[in-house]
Design a protein around this motif. Structure first.
Motif, PDB file in Angstrom:
ATOM      1  N   ALA A 266       5.385   5.109   4.099  1.00  0.00           N
ATOM      2  CA  ALA A 266       4.757   5.078   5.423  1.00  0.00           C
ATOM      3  C   ALA A 266       5.340   3.927   6.245  1.00  0.00           C
ATOM      4  N   CYS A 267       5.587   2.800   5.584  1.00  0.00           N
ATOM      5  CA  CYS A 267       6.161   1.648   6.290  1.00  0.00           C
ATOM      6  C   CYS A 267       7.496   2.007   6.927  1.00  0.00           C
ATOM      7  N   ARG A 268       8.311   2.709   6.156  1.00  0.00           N
ATOM      8  CA  ARG A 268       9.630   3.053   6.691  1.00  0.00           C
ATOM      9  C   ARG A 268       9.505   3.976   7.886  1.00  0.00           C
ATOM     10  N   SER A 269       8.523   4.864   7.838  1.00  0.00           N
ATOM     11  CA  SER A 269       8.372   5.793   8.961  1.00  0.00           C
ATOM     12  C   SER A 269       7.867   5.075  10.202  1.00  0.00           C
ATOM     13  N   LEU A 270       7.340   3.862  10.032  1.00  0.00           N
ATOM     14  CA  LEU A 270       6.824   3.119  11.182  1.00  0.00           C
ATOM     15  C   LEU A 270       7.831   2.088  11.681  1.00  0.00           C
ATOM     16  N   GLY A 271       9.060   2.185  11.204  1.00  0.00           N
ATOM     17  CA  GLY A 271      10.102   1.315  11.730  1.00  0.00           C
ATOM     18  C   GLY A 271      10.157  -0.053  11.090  1.00  0.00           C
ATOM     19  N   ILE A 272       9.556  -0.199   9.921  1.00  0.00           N
ATOM     20  CA  ILE A 272       9.626  -1.493   9.247  1.00  0.00           C
ATOM     21  C   ILE A 272      10.842  -1.495   8.325  1.00  0.00           C
TER      22      ILE A 272
ATOM     23  N   THR B 157      12.136  -2.257   5.305  1.00  0.00           N
ATOM     24  CA  THR B 157      11.449  -2.643   4.077  1.00  0.00           C
ATOM     25  C   THR B 157      12.251  -3.651   3.261  1.00  0.00           C
ATOM     26  N   THR B 158      13.564  -3.496   3.248  1.00  0.00           N
ATOM     27  CA  THR B 158      14.362  -4.433   2.455  1.00  0.00           C
ATOM     28  C   THR B 158      14.201  -5.855   2.981  1.00  0.00           C
ATOM     29  N   ASN B 159      14.332  -6.017   4.305  1.00  0.00           N
ATOM     30  CA  ASN B 159      14.194  -7.358   4.865  1.00  0.00           C
ATOM     31  C   ASN B 159      12.791  -7.911   4.666  1.00  0.00           C
ATOM     32  N   THR B 160      11.803  -7.051   4.807  1.00  0.00           N
ATOM     33  CA  THR B 160      10.430  -7.509   4.653  1.00  0.00           C
ATOM     34  C   THR B 160      10.177  -7.996   3.233  1.00  0.00           C
ATOM     35  N   LYS B 161      10.657  -7.208   2.274  1.00  0.00           N
ATOM     36  CA  LYS B 161      10.519  -7.639   0.882  1.00  0.00           C
ATOM     37  C   LYS B 161      11.267  -8.942   0.651  1.00  0.00           C
TER      38      LYS B 161
ATOM     39  N   GLU C  88       0.819  -1.205   0.000  1.00  0.00           N
ATOM     40  CA  GLU C  88       0.000   0.000   0.000  1.00  0.00           C
ATOM     41  C   GLU C  88       0.859   1.265   0.000  1.00  0.00           C
ATOM     42  N   ASP C  89       1.872   1.311   0.854  1.00  0.00           N
ATOM     43  CA  ASP C  89       2.677   2.521   0.920  1.00  0.00           C
ATOM     44  C   ASP C  89       4.016   2.240   1.580  1.00  0.00           C
ATOM     45  N   GLU C  90       5.042   2.212   0.757  1.00  0.00           N
ATOM     46  CA  GLU C  90       6.351   1.842   1.267  1.00  0.00           C
ATOM     47  C   GLU C  90       6.930   2.924   2.186  1.00  0.00           C
TER      48      GLU C  90
END
Lengths: 311, 441, 281
Positions: free
Chosen positions: B309-315, B317-321, B305-307
């Motif tokens: 925003a994810c980063r701003s929430l401490g996710i 993203t590279t590992n999640t992907k 949905e929104d990468e």
């Protein structure tokens, strides 16, 4: 040294063809920010249209020179016109309805369009290779065979000269079109800000359509040149040529026209030298690896602008 | 007729249709009306074939089609289809009804076939069902990557190939059995997914697509040319068939039939393969559904949905992907080793870009993220075309066209309601597809 | 001197951000006081959002330091942390100018995603979660409780299972704040939280922010154009113009600062000299 020179000539020729296709990728990317996966197949269709026209007009190597030139000119113009219709249709059917849709949608339709075109040509024209007897033969020998005639002879064929000359002419014309005409201005305006351009009276849909049309025309030219140069085409040539031309566009810096041409030349040279000195089997791997490496390590390419993420 | 109530602007409609027909004529004139081919018997001479009836038919079809479309849109705008929309809410529960039904059907199918058609007659249909299930599993695997995490992977077949070759090579060089190789193949495929994904997953969506395509092709070309190791274009043959936990499907002493006191029948192996892939596919589904309700699964969907925003929430993203990519690859690897053991022979031929495209098409047609949609798409598109062999050559054309049509018409696929992964109230409604939009990450 | 210079939660030191030849922020230094509501204001294009993006890790500053000192008194250099660590480790959360919710997911899911890091750890990086271990289940229950708490606080609890994209604009803004709060931040950065709100919603926002500060001891840094909001709720105002700090002080001080008046209202050409003299340029 002679071998090197020969590879250089071949590389520049091949690079010109890639460059012409790459412009289509780069222009479309510049204006709507998407990869037109079907562009390689538009090139393939251009090549097929040219082949059919050549056979239909009965052009052979035996045609008198003047007639041959005129007939080939006619083939080129017709192929450009008809391929342009294909390019326009793909945009109209597969991309335009999706403007403003979610991110993956136009990418998926682009792949769908590519698969459709490939299989349409396979079905309508048959899967077999289509070999065309060379229409333009003859070459300049740039070196002699040495005193004992054993050295490598460097050839510069008429077809190669034709390809490079055509490419340079088109590039010049094209740069003029983009930089000096109102169409080019609208295009650049849409690249900067589509909404604002629309507010200022630029017909955005039409400008985007024209971008696809121009890209398709250049791809058709590349298709004709490919046909004359290699003499064999099939429904699958668009896939490889497309990926390589896209690599060229990325290497040169996607969105930049001189970059596309430069990238095309580089990819052509790398490919010929790779197959000339290393291995022919892995020449496609070389192209694909360059694509991956460039995208990972320098996604802005040689002449492109770095992208600043908008938060 | 009701046409008296709605006023059609026939002139515009006809003009529109005529224009479409004209464009179709320009498109088809050379490419359909004329066909250039190599004359057999006269050397490599090219000749031209004229097919004006076909050309005419195509132009007329476009004219009529465009006209009907115009009429449809006019009707829709005047509200003639209002009544139908009300049924929409009923459709939201479709997944709930279909799931147990499909499951029951899947388990009962081979026995029903055996009972009605006999061992000999049912064989080809069970085989076909096995093939369909393989695509269901591949579709579910790719769905994790594309549907949940929103990463367009055009090289999925590479992991399928890694799985198949892992099993074939491990069996050939070390004599490992299928049951050892199956997990190894999955792990190897996941490993490759991580290696390929790590540099690539930072790229934007469309770059990611083309780089995965490039990787898929690289793996295929390497398989094709590394003759000493992979057998090149000849592939690998005589890959060991799977055993029922050590019991081979063979005639006589020590075989599966002998052990269970059954009469030997070649159907046993066919049945075994069917249930093997059914269970593998169900595991894929189970794991996916389970993960969707865990933080990692929610992070995948959030990423789609929104990468930013994810980063701003401490996710991360590279590992999640990467986890999505590796997990998808792992299931591709499982499916690959199943493919190898079922066929007994593999070659790079089976792992072309077109295969990736087929799997992607199944996911897209089924509705990105919808598990049951993948099943339906695989049954219709794979099963349907296998049953009607005479249309086989049109398969990819239909796939390509449907990918375009579905995306334009229903971008979220035919079945596309999303059940929330967590809810406060017990009867939370599904989220209609129109809202499941993606950001610009 | 001023309260915010004593034990600040965030120290911005000589922050400079250049894009090619353009200097968006030049040598900017200010402090965000612990427990304060600090407003960052300035005309359009003054570089406010750029400062935010540097603080929250979306841009890497060209020069300067950003020292975040949370309740545990441990200093984090934000310019060195990868973006996803800024929320998780340094405890800085943010919202966006053009709201970035997960539109297809429900409100509750949005808030669950915000608790990704603790939940991931509780699920032993998914393994425990797949097995359904008790530790994870209780952590999840806790996360849902926290989400419920913030949904109640933002008056969104009735729509917990509705997709976020369905919410009206003002509710979306509040949901974004709730989502940021679910990460358990020590510093909450709000990028124009009152933009597009009607007066009633604006009032509710002020209450919400005061509540957050009072009950959760979270310091707030906000960018705002609406002066009534800024003057009413903030303790400390920093004014930027063309990427440079032109004023820094209490709302009353800033309101009467001639630099600020010049930057906001502009001055007539013939007055430039006198104003410049006045402000000491």
């Amino acid at each position: 040294m002679e071998y090197f020179l020969q590879q250089l000539i071949n590389g520049v020729t091949l690079g010109s063809i890639y460059g012409l296709i790459a412009i289509g990728y780069t222009m479309v990317y510049g204006i709507i920010g998407m990869i037109n996966f079907a562009h390689g197949d538009i090139f393939m269709i251009g090549s097929f249209i040219a082949l059919i026209l050549v056979v239909a007009l009965g052009i052979t190597a035996a045609t008198p020179v003047l007639m041959l030139v005129l007939a080939l000119g006619l083939v080129l113009v017709l192929a450009m016109a008809l391929t342009a219709v294909w390019g326009w249709s793909v945009e109209r059917i597969a991309y335009r309805p999706l403007r403003g849709s979610f991110r993956l949608a136009p990418l998926i339709t682009a792949i769908g369009a590519s698969i459709t075109l490939q299989n349409f040509v396979q079905l309508s024209q048959g899967a077999r290779n289509k070999p065309l007897q060379p229409l333009i033969s003859g070459d300049f020998q740039l070196t002699d065979g040495g005193a004992d005639g054993s050295a490598f002879i460097v050839n510069l064929s008429y077809v190669q000269i034709l390809i490079v000359l055509t490419t340079v002419t088109l590039m010049a014309g094209f740069t003029y079109l983009i930089n000096k005409t109102s169409l080019g201005r609208s295009q650049r305006a849409c690249e900067q800000d589509r909404k604002m351009a629309a507010l200022l009276g630029v017909n955005v849909d039409r400008t985007i359509s024209l971008t696809f049309v121009m890209g398709a025309m250049l791809a058709a030219v590349a298709g004709v040149m490919f046909l004359l140069y290699y003499g064999v085409i099939d429904f699958y040539i668009g896939f490889l040529a497309g990926v390589k031309a896209f690599t060229a566009a990325v290497l040169g810096g996607i969105g930049s026209l001189p970059g596309a041409m430069l990238g095309g030349l580089l990819i052509g040279l790398i490919e010929t030298f790779w197959s000339g000195y290393f291995s022919v089997e892995y020449k496609d791997v070389a192209a694909f690896s360059i694509l991956a490496i460039v995208l990972i390590f320098m996604p802005e390419g040689l002449l492109g602008k770095p992208e600043v993420e908008k938060v | 007729m009701e046409q008296s109530q709605t006023s059609f602007n026939w002139e515009t409609l006809l003009k529109d249709a005529a224009l479409a027909a004209l464009i179709a004529a320009l498109l088809a004139g050379v490419m359909l009306g004329l066909r250039v081919d190599v004359a057999s018997g006269r050397g490599a001479e090219l000749y031209l074939e004229y097919r004006w009836p076909l050309f005419g038919a195509a132009v007329v079809a476009v004219f009529v089609g465009r006209l009907l479309m115009g009429v449809y849109y006019a009707l829709r705008e005047s509200g003639q289809f209002e009544a139908r929309k009300k049924n929409k809410s009923e459709r939201q529960n479709v997944e709930g009804y279909l799931k147990p039904l499909f499951l029951l059907l899947a388990f009962a199918l081979p026995f029903v076939l055996l009972a009605t058609l006999g061992a000999r007659g049912s064989r080809q249909y069970i085989d076909l069902a096995t093939l369909v299930l393989t695509y269901v599993m591949l579709g579910w695997g790719l769905n994790i990557v594309v549907g949940l995490a929103g990463l367009l992977d055009l090289g999925y077949v590479a992991f399928y190939a890694v799985g198949a070759y892992s099993y074939a090579l491990l069996a050939q060089y070390f004599g490992f059995s299928f049951w050892i190789c199956l997990p190894l193949a999955g792990i190897l495929a996941a490993f490759w997914g991580i290696i390929l994904g790590f540099p690539v997953l930072r790229l934007r969506g469309d770059y990611l697509a083309i780089v995965t395509l490039a990787f898929g092709e690289i793996i295929r070309v390497v398989l094709l040319n590394w003759y000493e190791f992979t057998g090149g274009p000849d592939g690998i043959s005589r890959i060991p068939r799977p055993s029922f936990f050590g019991l081979e499907f063979k005639r006589g002493e020590g075989g599966f039939a002998d052990f269970f006191g059954l009469d030997y029948s070649s159907v046993h192996r066919i049945l075994f393969l069917y249930f093997l892939i059914l269970i593998l596919a169900l595991i894929t589904n189970f794991v996916t559904m389970r993960l969707r309700r865990l933080p990692i699964g929610r992070a995948w969907e959030a990423l789609r949905e929104d990468e930013i925003a994810c980063r701003s929430l401490g996710i991360n993203t590279t590992n999640t992907k990467l986890t999505a990519f590796a997990l998808g690859a792992m299931f591709g690897g499982f499916a690959g080793s199943f493919f190898a053991t079922r066929q007994g022979f593999i070659s790079p031929e089976s792992f072309t870009f077109m295969e990736s495209a087929v799997i992607l098409a199944i996911v897209v047609l089924g509705g990105l993220g919808s598990q049951i949609g993948v099943v339906i798409a695989a049954v219709v598109m794979i099963g349907g075309f296998e049953l009607f062999r005479e249309f086989e050559e049109y398969r990819m054309l239909v796939f390509g066209l449907l990918m375009v049509v579905i995306m334009v018409w229903k971008p979220r696929g035919l079945i596309s309601t999303r059940a929330p992964s967590v809810a406060l109230s017990k009867n939370a409604k599904g989220i209609s597809a129109d809202l499941v939009e993606e950001g610009h990450g | 001197m001023s309260q915010w210079n004593h034990n600040p939660v965030l120290k911005v030191e000589h922050l400079t951000m250049r894009f090619g030849g353009l200097t968006a922020v030049g040598d900017l230094s200010f402090n965000v006081g612990r427990g304060d509501i600090t407003a960052l204001i300035g005309p359009n294009g003054a570089g406010k959002t750029t400062v935010f993006n540097c603080i929250t890790g979306f841009y890497r500053p060209t020069e300067g330091r950003l020292v975040m000192r949370g309740g545990d008194n441990e200093a984090h250099l934000l310019e060195r942390l990868p973006d996803f660590m800024i929320s998780g480790v340094a405890k800085v959360a943010r919202t966006f100018q053009n709201i970035r919710l997960f539109g297809g997911m429900t409100l509750l899911e949005n808030l669950m995603v915000a608790q990704h890091r603790p939940l991931m750890a509780a699920s032993s990086w998914t393994v425990g979660g797949v097995l359904g271990l008790r530790g994870f289940r209780s952590a999840e229950k806790e996360a849902i409780e926290r989400a419920k708490y913030w949904l109640e606080r933002t008056k969104l609890i009735d729509r917990a299972d509705a997709p976020a994209a369905d919410l009206p604009y003002g509710d979306q803004r509040r949901l974004e704040i709730a989502r940021a709060m679910c990460t358990g931040p020590e510093l909450l950065c709000l990028d124009e939280p009152a933009a597009g709100l009607n007066p009633k919603e604006s009032l509710e926002l002020n209450e919400l922010l005061s509540y957050i500060r009072k009950e959760h001891h979270t310091s707030i840094l906000l960018i705002e154009h609406d002066m009534s909001v800024v003057m009413e709720i903030s303790d400390h105002v920093v004014v930027l113009d063309y990427g440079v700090k032109i004023s820094d002080g209490t709302p009353d001080f800033v309101k009467n600062d001639p630099h600020v008046i010049a930057a906001y209202l502009g001055v007539d050409d013939d007055e430039v000299d006198s104003v410049e003299q006045e402000v000491g340029l």
